[in-house]
Design a protein around this motif. Sequence first.
Motif, PDB file in Angstrom:
ATOM      1  N   LYS A 128       0.918  -1.293   0.022  1.00  0.00           N
ATOM      2  CA  LYS A 128       0.031   0.080   0.052  1.00  0.00           C
ATOM      3  C   LYS A 128       1.091   1.153  -0.088  1.00  0.00           C
ATOM      4  O   LYS A 128       1.687   1.256   0.991  1.00  0.00           O
ATOM      5  N   SER A 129       0.998   1.935  -1.231  1.00  0.00           N
ATOM      6  CA  SER A 129       1.490   3.177  -1.029  1.00  0.00           C
ATOM      7  C   SER A 129       1.018   4.057  -0.127  1.00  0.00           C
ATOM      8  O   SER A 129      -0.167   4.336  -0.123  1.00  0.00           O
ATOM      9  N   LYS A 130       1.837   5.192   0.078  1.00  0.00           N
ATOM     10  CA  LYS A 130       1.346   6.383   1.017  1.00  0.00           C
ATOM     11  C   LYS A 130       0.692   7.348   0.168  1.00  0.00           C
ATOM     12  O   LYS A 130       0.820   7.520  -1.002  1.00  0.00           O
ATOM     13  N   PRO A 131      -0.478   8.012   0.657  1.00  0.00           N
ATOM     14  CA  PRO A 131      -1.440   8.968  -0.137  1.00  0.00           C
ATOM     15  C   PRO A 131      -0.367   9.678  -0.825  1.00  0.00           C
ATOM     16  O   PRO A 131       0.514  10.423  -0.002  1.00  0.00           O
ATOM     17  N   GLY A 132      -0.583  10.126  -2.117  1.00  0.00           N
ATOM     18  CA  GLY A 132       0.172  11.166  -2.716  1.00  0.00           C
ATOM     19  C   GLY A 132       1.709  10.412  -3.329  1.00  0.00           C
ATOM     20  O   GLY A 132       2.379  11.217  -3.782  1.00  0.00           O
ATOM     21  N   HIS A 133       2.018   9.294  -2.810  1.00  0.00           N
ATOM     22  CA  HIS A 133       3.381   8.998  -2.878  1.00  0.00           C
ATOM     23  C   HIS A 133       3.573   7.588  -4.040  1.00  0.00           C
ATOM     24  O   HIS A 133       4.360   7.026  -4.220  1.00  0.00           O
ATOM     25  N   GLU A 134       2.224   7.543  -4.875  1.00  0.00           N
ATOM     26  CA  GLU A 134       2.218   6.381  -5.570  1.00  0.00           C
ATOM     27  C   GLU A 134       3.264   6.491  -6.739  1.00  0.00           C
ATOM     28  O   GLU A 134       4.076   5.586  -6.999  1.00  0.00           O
ATOM     29  N   ALA A 135       3.402   7.545  -7.396  1.00  0.00           N
ATOM     30  CA  ALA A 135       4.337   7.639  -8.442  1.00  0.00           C
ATOM     31  C   ALA A 135       5.883   7.573  -7.961  1.00  0.00           C
ATOM     32  O   ALA A 135       6.778   6.806  -8.376  1.00  0.00           O
ATOM     33  N   ASP A 177      -2.767  -1.172  -3.144  1.00  0.00           N
ATOM     34  CA  ASP A 177      -2.898  -0.900  -4.425  1.00  0.00           C
ATOM     35  C   ASP A 177      -1.938  -1.439  -5.433  1.00  0.00           C
ATOM     36  O   ASP A 177      -2.020  -1.111  -6.466  1.00  0.00           O
ATOM     37  N   HIS A 178      -0.614  -2.165  -4.878  1.00  0.00           N
ATOM     38  CA  HIS A 178       0.177  -2.931  -5.746  1.00  0.00           C
ATOM     39  C   HIS A 178       0.342  -4.267  -5.244  1.00  0.00           C
ATOM     40  O   HIS A 178       0.178  -4.235  -3.887  1.00  0.00           O
ATOM     41  N   VAL A 179       0.649  -4.839  -6.126  1.00  0.00           N
ATOM     42  CA  VAL A 179       1.569  -6.178  -5.839  1.00  0.00           C
ATOM     43  C   VAL A 179       2.623  -6.631  -6.525  1.00  0.00           C
ATOM     44  O   VAL A 179       2.780  -6.353  -7.687  1.00  0.00           O
ATOM     45  N   GLY A 180       3.704  -7.128  -5.868  1.00  0.00           N
ATOM     46  CA  GLY A 180       4.494  -7.561  -6.371  1.00  0.00           C
ATOM     47  C   GLY A 180       4.629  -9.268  -6.519  1.00  0.00           C
ATOM     48  O   GLY A 180       4.331  -9.773  -5.473  1.00  0.00           O
ATOM     49  N   ILE A 181       4.811  -9.803  -7.813  1.00  0.00           N
ATOM     50  CA  ILE A 181       4.835 -11.331  -7.877  1.00  0.00           C
ATOM     51  C   ILE A 181       6.233 -11.748  -8.279  1.00  0.00           C
ATOM     52  O   ILE A 181       6.625 -11.410  -9.531  1.00  0.00           O
ATOM     53  N   TRP A 182       6.700 -12.680  -7.683  1.00  0.00           N
ATOM     54  CA  TRP A 182       7.855 -13.236  -7.949  1.00  0.00           C
ATOM     55  C   TRP A 182       7.902 -14.847  -8.174  1.00  0.00           C
ATOM     56  O   TRP A 182       7.372 -15.508  -6.991  1.00  0.00           O
ATOM     57  N   ARG A 183       8.585 -15.372  -9.010  1.00  0.00           N
ATOM     58  CA  ARG A 183       8.505 -16.615  -9.111  1.00  0.00           C
ATOM     59  C   ARG A 183      10.005 -17.112  -8.837  1.00  0.00           C
ATOM     60  O   ARG A 183      10.882 -16.686  -9.493  1.00  0.00           O
ATOM     61  N   LEU A 184       9.896 -18.306  -8.348  1.00  0.00           N
ATOM     62  CA  LEU A 184      11.377 -18.825  -7.682  1.00  0.00           C
ATOM     63  C   LEU A 184      11.582 -20.039  -8.410  1.00  0.00           C
ATOM     64  O   LEU A 184      10.835 -20.992  -8.584  1.00  0.00           O
ATOM     65  N   SER A 185      12.895 -20.143  -8.533  1.00  0.00           N
ATOM     66  CA  SER A 185      13.502 -21.600  -9.170  1.00  0.00           C
ATOM     67  C   SER A 185      13.913 -22.518  -8.016  1.00  0.00           C
ATOM     68  O   SER A 185      14.031 -23.692  -8.259  1.00  0.00           O
ATOM     69  N   ASP A 186      14.361 -21.690  -6.781  1.00  0.00           N
ATOM     70  CA  ASP A 186      15.079 -22.524  -5.631  1.00  0.00           C
ATOM     71  C   ASP A 186      14.258 -21.815  -4.428  1.00  0.00           C
ATOM     72  O   ASP A 186      14.187 -20.625  -4.319  1.00  0.00           O
ATOM     73  N   ASP A 187      13.443 -22.685  -3.760  1.00  0.00           N
ATOM     74  CA  ASP A 187      12.802 -22.094  -2.541  1.00  0.00           C
ATOM     75  C   ASP A 187      13.913 -21.343  -1.518  1.00  0.00           C
ATOM     76  O   ASP A 187      13.145 -20.820  -0.792  1.00  0.00           O
ATOM     77  N   ARG A 188      15.024 -21.841  -1.538  1.00  0.00           N
ATOM     78  CA  ARG A 188      15.873 -21.175  -0.715  1.00  0.00           C
ATOM     79  C   ARG A 188      16.009 -19.581  -0.991  1.00  0.00           C
ATOM     80  O   ARG A 188      16.357 -18.845   0.115  1.00  0.00           O
ATOM     81  N   ALA A 189      15.496 -19.199  -1.972  1.00  0.00           N
ATOM     82  CA  ALA A 189      15.643 -17.730  -2.441  1.00  0.00           C
ATOM     83  C   ALA A 189      14.749 -16.977  -1.541  1.00  0.00           C
ATOM     84  O   ALA A 189      14.531 -15.670  -1.432  1.00  0.00           O
ATOM     85  N   ARG A 190      13.629 -17.792  -0.983  1.00  0.00           N
ATOM     86  CA  ARG A 190      12.396 -16.949  -0.054  1.00  0.00           C
ATOM     87  C   ARG A 190      13.379 -16.239   1.011  1.00  0.00           C
ATOM     88  O   ARG A 190      12.973 -15.199   1.464  1.00  0.00           O
ATOM     89  N   SER A 191      14.503 -16.721   1.569  1.00  0.00           N
ATOM     90  CA  SER A 191      15.239 -15.917   2.487  1.00  0.00           C
ATOM     91  C   SER A 191      15.478 -14.741   2.130  1.00  0.00           C
ATOM     92  O   SER A 191      15.784 -14.013   3.134  1.00  0.00           O
ATOM     93  N   LEU A 192      15.610 -14.187   0.929  1.00  0.00           N
ATOM     94  CA  LEU A 192      15.757 -12.940   0.447  1.00  0.00           C
ATOM     95  C   LEU A 192      14.941 -11.925   1.034  1.00  0.00           C
ATOM     96  O   LEU A 192      15.196 -10.727   1.451  1.00  0.00           O
ATOM     97  N   PRO A 202      10.562   4.691   1.772  1.00  0.00           N
ATOM     98  CA  PRO A 202       9.745   5.581   2.530  1.00  0.00           C
ATOM     99  C   PRO A 202       8.528   6.133   1.972  1.00  0.00           C
ATOM    100  O   PRO A 202       7.745   6.802   2.350  1.00  0.00           O
ATOM    101  N   HIS A 203       7.970   5.340   0.768  1.00  0.00           N
ATOM    102  CA  HIS A 203       6.741   5.784   0.222  1.00  0.00           C
ATOM    103  C   HIS A 203       5.618   4.761   0.347  1.00  0.00           C
ATOM    104  O   HIS A 203       4.569   4.779  -0.303  1.00  0.00           O
ATOM    105  N   ILE A 204       5.626   3.924   1.171  1.00  0.00           N
ATOM    106  CA  ILE A 204       4.850   2.733   1.690  1.00  0.00           C
ATOM    107  C   ILE A 204       4.469   2.765   3.134  1.00  0.00           C
ATOM    108  O   ILE A 204       5.075   3.329   3.736  1.00  0.00           O
ATOM    109  N   ASP A 205       3.060   2.453   3.111  1.00  0.00           N
ATOM    110  CA  ASP A 205       2.699   2.263   4.450  1.00  0.00           C
ATOM    111  C   ASP A 205       3.192   0.750   5.095  1.00  0.00           C
ATOM    112  O   ASP A 205       2.612  -0.298   4.822  1.00  0.00           O
TER     113      ASP A 205
END
Length: 260
Positions: A128-135, A177-192, A202-205
């Motif tokens: 969720k972006s802060k109001p007025g910080h979407e761009a 108001d936004h989503v990031g979708i990441w597909r992994l080849s190795d579940d160990r990358a979840r640790s990132l 500074p622009h998100i809630d």
Amino acid sequence: MIEALLVVFTNPIEGRDDDFNDWYTHVHTRDALGYRGSIAQQRFRLSDEQVQEFPGGRFFAKYLALYEVYDARRFVQEHIDNALTPRMVIEDSIDISRMDDFHYYPLHYRDKAPRTFQTGSVVVEQIKSKPGHEAQFRDWYNDHYLPARFREEGIITGALLAYDPHGQLVEFSPEHDHVGIWRLSDDRARSLWRAHDLEECPHIDRTALAVTCWDILTDRLTEDAIHHPTSAALAGEERARARIQAAGTEMKDRGEHLKH
């Protein structure tokens, strides 16, 4: 090319996971992809391994479906026209008390291994972006965060998508108001994601941020596979529909018996 990604979080009624997954995979998915406007769908289950703690100790949803859509308005209208008819059977195993069901529209996408995007587990960032910080947020994510994260090993694709009122099934807006979708080849990358790099923005809630990990539940199913099904797919659909019909008949008979 897709116009939107329909992101659907769902839960079954307590104790009815098997019925819910049987219906959703073998009936509901095939009904939905038979409509105009869709390209493909894949389902996921909430992983036992998570990188963020949630109130109550667990994220609110147990299952995730990602629908690739080329005409969001048409896809929604098909749902409206056919819901609760024989063309879209809704089983009572689904918990309708809370569902997140929104189209998000691609802003940025990167892929380091084309044609393998459907094979890995998924990390979903609900932002969720802060109001007025979407761009400013979009600039930060696209120019800084996404390129840095994408260079890490174990990541196949990364995408940032934004909510827009166009082509939505419901009249209210999502919390995020936004989503990031990441597909992994190795579940160990979840640790990132344990480093909480998103919280540096500074622009998100930060209080609304939700990062979840998902394991593959079904293979990616295309619209073409619905119109040209295999014998195994047809058998699975017929069995599931027969079970649902039998359960409905039994419930009706039980109700009639109680009347007398």
